[in-house]
Structure formats: structure tokens, C-alpha cells
Scaffold this motif. Structure first.
Motif, mmCIF file in Angstrom:
data_model
loop_
_atom_site.group_PDB
_atom_site.id
_atom_site.type_symbol
_atom_site.label_atom_id
_atom_site.label_comp_id
_atom_site.label_asym_id
_atom_site.label_seq_id
_atom_site.Cartn_x
_atom_site.Cartn_y
_atom_site.Cartn_z
ATOM 1 N N THR A 1 42.639 47.417 52.990
ATOM 2 C CA THR A 1 41.444 48.936 52.669
ATOM 3 C C THR A 1 40.896 48.646 51.453
ATOM 4 O O THR A 1 42.208 47.867 50.281
ATOM 5 C CB THR A 1 42.045 50.088 53.398
ATOM 6 N N GLN A 2 39.347 49.277 51.011
ATOM 7 C CA GLN A 2 39.394 49.452 49.765
ATOM 8 C C GLN A 2 40.193 50.162 49.129
ATOM 9 O O GLN A 2 40.606 50.009 47.948
ATOM 10 C CB GLN A 2 38.117 50.296 49.644
ATOM 11 N N THR A 3 40.909 51.144 49.421
ATOM 12 C CA THR A 3 41.958 52.001 48.419
ATOM 13 C C THR A 3 42.970 51.028 48.033
ATOM 14 O O THR A 3 43.990 50.982 47.010
ATOM 15 C CB THR A 3 43.158 53.074 49.156
ATOM 16 N N GLU A 4 43.396 49.833 49.274
ATOM 17 C CA GLU A 4 44.928 49.521 48.795
ATOM 18 C C GLU A 4 44.406 48.325 47.873
ATOM 19 O O GLU A 4 44.717 47.968 46.941
ATOM 20 C CB GLU A 4 45.187 48.282 49.853
ATOM 21 N N PHE A 5 42.954 48.120 47.692
ATOM 22 C CA PHE A 5 42.479 47.017 46.762
ATOM 23 C C PHE A 5 42.544 47.559 45.246
ATOM 24 O O PHE A 5 42.746 46.859 44.715
ATOM 25 C CB PHE A 5 41.132 46.023 46.973
ATOM 26 N N ASP A 6 42.152 48.545 44.891
ATOM 27 C CA ASP A 6 41.812 49.458 43.899
ATOM 28 C C ASP A 6 43.539 49.806 43.250
ATOM 29 O O ASP A 6 43.688 49.353 42.237
ATOM 30 C CB ASP A 6 41.055 50.702 44.225
ATOM 31 N N LYS A 7 44.458 49.948 44.009
ATOM 32 C CA LYS A 7 45.751 49.742 44.028
ATOM 33 C C LYS A 7 46.375 48.558 43.007
ATOM 34 O O LYS A 7 46.680 48.364 42.574
ATOM 35 C CB LYS A 7 46.457 50.804 44.843
ATOM 36 N N GLU B 1 45.160 48.107 40.380
ATOM 37 C CA GLU B 1 45.243 48.700 39.242
ATOM 38 C C GLU B 1 46.947 48.086 38.493
ATOM 39 O O GLU B 1 46.639 48.277 37.575
ATOM 40 C CB GLU B 1 45.414 49.915 39.680
ATOM 41 N N ILE B 2 47.694 48.274 39.355
ATOM 42 C CA ILE B 2 49.100 47.546 39.304
ATOM 43 C C ILE B 2 49.270 46.252 37.997
ATOM 44 O O ILE B 2 49.592 45.488 37.536
ATOM 45 C CB ILE B 2 50.193 47.015 40.630
ATOM 46 N N LEU B 3 47.549 45.302 38.868
ATOM 47 C CA LEU B 3 47.554 44.301 38.452
ATOM 48 C C LEU B 3 47.012 43.494 37.903
ATOM 49 O O LEU B 3 46.223 42.277 36.849
ATOM 50 C CB LEU B 3 47.239 42.405 39.646
ATOM 51 N N ASP B 4 46.280 44.794 36.673
ATOM 52 C CA ASP B 4 45.764 45.144 35.400
ATOM 53 C C ASP B 4 44.100 43.361 35.931
ATOM 54 O O ASP B 4 43.906 43.355 34.919
ATOM 55 C CB ASP B 4 46.051 44.502 34.464
ATOM 56 N N VAL B 5 43.526 44.458 37.014
ATOM 57 C CA VAL B 5 42.342 43.488 37.639
ATOM 58 C C VAL B 5 41.503 44.030 36.902
ATOM 59 O O VAL B 5 40.948 45.444 37.486
ATOM 60 C CB VAL B 5 42.079 42.929 38.884
ATOM 61 N N LYS B 6 40.548 44.071 35.793
ATOM 62 C CA LYS B 6 39.618 44.875 35.651
ATOM 63 C C LYS B 6 37.789 44.622 36.183
ATOM 64 O O LYS B 6 37.377 45.296 36.562
ATOM 65 C CB LYS B 6 39.367 44.865 34.520
ATOM 66 N N ASN B 7 37.783 43.630 36.489
ATOM 67 C CA ASN B 7 36.388 42.951 36.687
ATOM 68 C C ASN B 7 36.773 42.880 38.502
ATOM 69 O O ASN B 7 37.379 42.047 38.982
ATOM 70 C CB ASN B 7 35.837 41.675 36.420
ATOM 71 N N THR C 1 42.307 35.858 46.212
ATOM 72 C CA THR C 1 42.082 35.032 44.783
ATOM 73 C C THR C 1 42.110 35.878 43.552
ATOM 74 O O THR C 1 42.732 34.959 43.144
ATOM 75 C CB THR C 1 41.210 34.131 45.401
ATOM 76 N N ALA C 2 41.341 36.723 43.497
ATOM 77 C CA ALA C 2 41.649 37.164 42.153
ATOM 78 C C ALA C 2 42.972 38.463 42.043
ATOM 79 O O ALA C 2 43.917 37.468 41.122
ATOM 80 C CB ALA C 2 40.119 38.333 41.480
ATOM 81 N N LEU C 3 43.548 38.815 43.207
ATOM 82 C CA LEU C 3 44.735 39.336 43.315
ATOM 83 C C LEU C 3 45.609 37.859 43.003
ATOM 84 O O LEU C 3 46.700 38.822 42.006
ATOM 85 C CB LEU C 3 44.925 39.443 44.348
ATOM 86 N N ARG C 4 45.802 37.138 43.622
ATOM 87 C CA ARG C 4 47.012 36.404 43.043
ATOM 88 C C ARG C 4 47.528 35.768 41.903
ATOM 89 O O ARG C 4 48.428 35.341 41.704
ATOM 90 C CB ARG C 4 46.935 35.024 44.531
ATOM 91 N N ALA C 5 45.951 35.212 41.926
ATOM 92 C CA ALA C 5 45.887 34.904 40.194
ATOM 93 C C ALA C 5 46.243 36.070 39.236
ATOM 94 O O ALA C 5 46.842 35.487 38.388
ATOM 95 C CB ALA C 5 44.498 34.888 40.347
ATOM 96 N N ALA C 6 46.203 36.878 39.039
ATOM 97 C CA ALA C 6 46.638 38.087 38.421
ATOM 98 C C ALA C 6 48.283 38.446 38.400
ATOM 99 O O ALA C 6 48.386 38.403 37.759
ATOM 100 C CB ALA C 6 45.571 39.634 38.803
ATOM 101 N N LYS C 7 48.327 38.322 39.950
ATOM 102 C CA LYS C 7 49.818 38.217 40.086
ATOM 103 C C LYS C 7 50.836 37.336 39.077
ATOM 104 O O LYS C 7 51.752 37.504 38.764
ATOM 105 C CB LYS C 7 50.255 38.307 41.592
ATOM 106 N N GLU C 8 50.429 35.734 39.560
ATOM 107 C CA GLU C 8 50.742 34.639 38.840
ATOM 108 C C GLU C 8 50.843 35.187 37.013
ATOM 109 O O GLU C 8 51.813 35.073 36.581
ATOM 110 C CB GLU C 8 50.273 33.181 39.322
#
Length: 72
Positions: free
Chosen positions: A46-52, A55-61, A8-15
Motif C-alpha cells: 500500500t502507499q502507507t507501507e511504502f511511505d513507512k 521513512e525507516i530506510l531514509d529514502v528521500k526521493n 528496487t529503491a527500497l532494496r538498495a536503501a536497505k543494503e
């Protein structure tokens, strides 16, 4: 089971960022469908995929975790 809050956080950051799945996939070096599956919660990243992605989507928290969400 509730959707993974990270998805959910990644989708929101993408938007917010206004970036396409194609652009994200190119930056990650992954197929576009893999990125879509992760961001929509149909695939477990994977954790690596989420981390990447973060990073790309500027998710800090990190998104909150609660008993309704299963994490691996």
C-alpha cells in the motif's frame, strides 16, 4: 512487466543502511515475510507501507516512473 522501481529503491536503501528485514518489520509492526515480499517485489505494498519503509530506510526521493512500470 518490469519490477516496480520503488522495490528496487527500497532494496538498495536497505543494503546501504545495513538493516535487516527483521529490524524493519519490528519498526513497521508488520510480519517479516510481508516486508521481504514488498522489498523483493513479490507483493504489492500500500502507499502507507511504502511511505513507512521509505521513512525507516531514509529514502528521500521518489524513484522514477516510466511506461515500463505499472503503479497502483
Amino acid at each position: 512487466m518490469a519490477p516496480d522501481p520503488r522495490c528496487t529503491a527500497l532494496r538498495a536503501a536497505k543494503e546501504r543502511k545495513g538493516i535487516s528485514y527483521t529490524e524493519i518489520a519490528q519498526k513497521m509492526g508488520e510480519p517479516e515475510q510481508r516486508v521481504i515480499d514488498i522489498c523483493t517485489g513479490t507483493a504489492t505494498a500500500t502507499q502507507t507501507e511504502f511511505d513507512k519503509l521509505a521513512e525507516i530506510l531514509d529514502v528521500k526521493n521518489a524513484p522514477p516512473h516510466d511506461a515500463a512500470h505499472v503503479t497502483k
